[in-house]
Design an enzyme around this catalytic site. Structure first.
Site, short mmCIF file in Angstrom:
data_model
loop_
_atom_site.label_atom_id
_atom_site.label_comp_id
_atom_site.label_asym_id
_atom_site.label_seq_id
_atom_site.Cartn_x
_atom_site.Cartn_y
_atom_site.Cartn_z
N TYR A 220 38.58 55.94 38.29
CA TYR A 220 38.94 55.51 36.85
C TYR A 220 38.98 56.92 36.12
O TYR A 220 40.26 57.58 35.67
CB TYR A 220 37.81 54.84 35.97
CG TYR A 220 37.93 54.68 34.67
CD1 TYR A 220 39.28 54.22 33.95
CD2 TYR A 220 37.05 55.12 33.88
CE1 TYR A 220 39.20 54.14 32.67
CE2 TYR A 220 37.23 55.11 32.48
CZ TYR A 220 38.30 54.72 31.76
OH TYR A 220 38.18 54.58 30.49
O1 UDX Z 1 26.27 44.58 33.85
C1 UDX Z 1 25.89 45.94 33.90
C2 UDX Z 1 27.02 46.82 33.40
C3 UDX Z 1 26.64 48.12 33.37
N1 UDX Z 1 25.20 48.76 33.60
C4 UDX Z 1 25.16 50.07 33.56
O2 UDX Z 1 25.47 50.24 32.15
C5 UDX Z 1 25.91 51.82 32.18
C6 UDX Z 1 27.13 51.90 31.31
O3 UDX Z 1 28.04 51.06 32.13
P1 UDX Z 1 29.32 50.47 31.54
O4 UDX Z 1 30.05 49.78 32.61
O5 UDX Z 1 29.06 49.77 30.33
O6 UDX Z 1 30.12 51.76 31.20
P2 UDX Z 1 30.79 53.15 32.08
O7 UDX Z 1 29.61 54.27 31.26
O8 UDX Z 1 30.80 52.83 33.35
O9 UDX Z 1 32.01 53.46 31.33
C7 UDX Z 1 32.62 53.08 30.14
O10 UDX Z 1 32.68 54.45 29.41
C8 UDX Z 1 33.61 55.16 29.25
C9 UDX Z 1 34.77 54.45 29.25
O11 UDX Z 1 35.81 55.39 29.23
C10 UDX Z 1 34.97 53.52 30.31
O12 UDX Z 1 36.13 52.70 30.08
C11 UDX Z 1 33.72 52.41 30.25
O13 UDX Z 1 33.95 51.49 31.29
C12 UDX Z 1 26.03 52.19 33.70
O14 UDX Z 1 24.94 53.02 34.05
C13 UDX Z 1 26.01 50.87 34.44
O15 UDX Z 1 25.57 50.88 35.88
C14 UDX Z 1 24.50 47.89 34.12
O16 UDX Z 1 23.47 48.28 34.67
N2 UDX Z 1 24.69 46.31 34.34
#
Ligand code: UDX
Length: 414
Positions: A220
């Site tokens: 991504y």
């Molecule tokens: O169900 C979940 C979802 C996410 N998480 C955690 O929460 C944190 C945030 O994860 P998210 O999927 O919400 O977001 P991400 O940081 O991966 O990316 C996000 O932020 C940057 C943007 O540009 C991306 O489009 C967006 O997906 C991560 O540590 C992930 O592992 C969980 O622990 N459980």
């Protein structure tokens, strides 16, 4: 700086020209009744002619002409969470908006809400099209006179990108090329590009500035970085105004409850933390899976910088207003504050009032331990600052929409 003009609402006694309830300032024709009739008829005839040739419209097309003096913004991905909020803000600010979306991740329901809010002809147009279809995209550009493009349309799940990287390179990198080629061919002067903090990967030093080296660690982030590089290379020989906004983690929703975040249920497994918390609070899933508790952070869970969607779209409008021909602006859009996943879950429990069950699982592939922004550049250059820095408050607003829309956009989802 480019001068962007919005449709100006006139006081009742001072209407100069009316198009379907929207007023336009035109002092020269203020007292010329015949002139008004002539202009409205010509414009109507022109619109009908253009609409007969309009491409693949899902909803009845509303306009294809370019009203001189009114900034016409193409919002790609305007049916999605961020794109729909941006379209709402642009429409509220009297811009003219065309949304292009293939409804693969976004919701027709969001478009319907916008259409109900802004039904006047000449305000909002929706075109159902896929940006991967270069011929359709060229046609859309040749049939519309866009002044600016806000390019939001993209798949955006870090976890999914590690499992299906080609989807990400195609949808993000290749489609950005299609949009850029169409902009170049049709001399569209301004691009506001949605990039991400994921392009930085896992930097050694926090907070992240725009000079922090970009070393993405998941497809991504790599696909977005490649798209940025393409835009920057193209820009070297162009007088286009380009603003690249690198978002941190977007949360919240419209405080008036008109729009919200409605991810596809079938993609729940890849979903972002906010959606997962709300699903757990509603009992749709048995509990929230916290992915990774052994990171080198204060409590072992990942740190992110959560930015409210209303602040994010405000940054877009400021970027649009301050875009300069031949100039590139690259900005982090975040609060400058990091919160751990555990802190996020605690805030979500408070905001929803639900004792969300939490399951602790191993790390998710593609995740980085800690990212938060240094937002001083955008504050200094664009006079933008995040106004919503309280996680719980942003989540409360989003929860209100979630509670009122148990089924997302429901039957209005495409
Ligand atoms: O169900 C979940 C979802 C996410 N998480 C955690 O929460 C944190 C945030 O994860 P998210 O999927 O919400 O977001 P991400 O940081 O991966 O990316 C996000 O932020 C940057 C943007 O540009 C991306 O489009 C967006 O997906 C991560 O540590 C992930 O592992 C969980 O622990 N459980």
């Amino acid at each position: 700086m480019l001068s962007f003009n919005r449709i100006r609402a006139q006081p009742r006694g001072n209407r100069s020209m009316s198009l379907g309830g929207m007023e336009y300032a035109d002092p020269k024709k203020k007292n010329n009744f015949c002139g008004k009739i002539l202009m409205v008829s010509t414009l109507t005839a022109f619109c009908i002619l253009m609409l007969r040739h309009s491409p693949n419209f899902n909803a009845p097309p509303q306009f294809s002409s370019h009203e001189p003096g009114v900034t016409h913004v193409l919002v790609t991905g305007g049916a999605g969470f961020i794109g729909s909020h941006a379209a709402l803000r642009l429409l509220k600010d009297f811009y003219r908006v065309t949304i292009v979306d293939n409804l693969s991740r976004g919701n027709l329901g969001a478009i319907r809400v916008l259409q109900q809010l802004f039904p006047e002809p000449g305000r909002l147009q929706f075109i159902y099209a896929d940006l991967g279809d270069a011929k359709s995209v060229q046609k859309i550009f040749s049939e519309n006179a866009f002044d600016a493009v806000m390019h939001f349309a993209a798949v955006a799940y870090v976890g999914e990108s590690t499992l299906d990287p080609l989807k990400y390179y195609h949808n993000i990198t290749s489609n950005t090329l299609v949009v850029l080629e169409a902009m170049a061919a049709h001399r569209v002067k301004t691009l506001i590009y949605s990039s991400t903090c994921a392009t930085y990967g896992e930097p050694d030093k926090m907070p992240i500035t725009e000079e922090t080296p970009q070393v993405p660690i998941n497809p991504y982030g790599k696909a977005k970085k490649m798209a940025e590089d393409i835009i920057l290379d193209f820009h070297k020989n162009s007088d286009m105004a380009v603003m690249i906004l690198r978002y941190f983690n977007v949360i919240g929703s419209d405080p008036e409850g008109r729009l919200g975040e409605a991810p596809r249920p079938e993609l729940r497994e890849h979903g972002r933390i906010s959606g997962a918390c709300f699903d757990a609070a509603r009992g749709i899933i048995p509990g929230l899976k916290v992915r990774g508790t052994d990171y080198k952070t204060s409590d072992g869970t990942c740190i992110r910088d959560y930015i409210d969607v209303t602040d994010l779209v405000d940054a877009h409008v400021k970027a649009l207003e301050k875009a300069k021909p031949g100039h590139v602006g690259i900005y982090n859009v975040g609060t400058g504050k990091g919160s751990s996943v555990n802190e996020f879950v605690a805030a979500c429990k408070k905001a929803t009032g639900v004792p969300i069950k939490v399951h602790f699982l191993p790390r998710r592939p593609g995740d980085y331990a800690e990212v938060y922004s240094d937002p001083s550049k955008i504050r200094n250059d664009l006079n933008w600052t995040a106004r919503h820095t309280n996680l719980e408050e942003s989540l409360q607003v989003a929860w209100r929409w979630q509670k009122a829309h148990q089924n997302g956009y429901g039957s209005m989802s495409a």
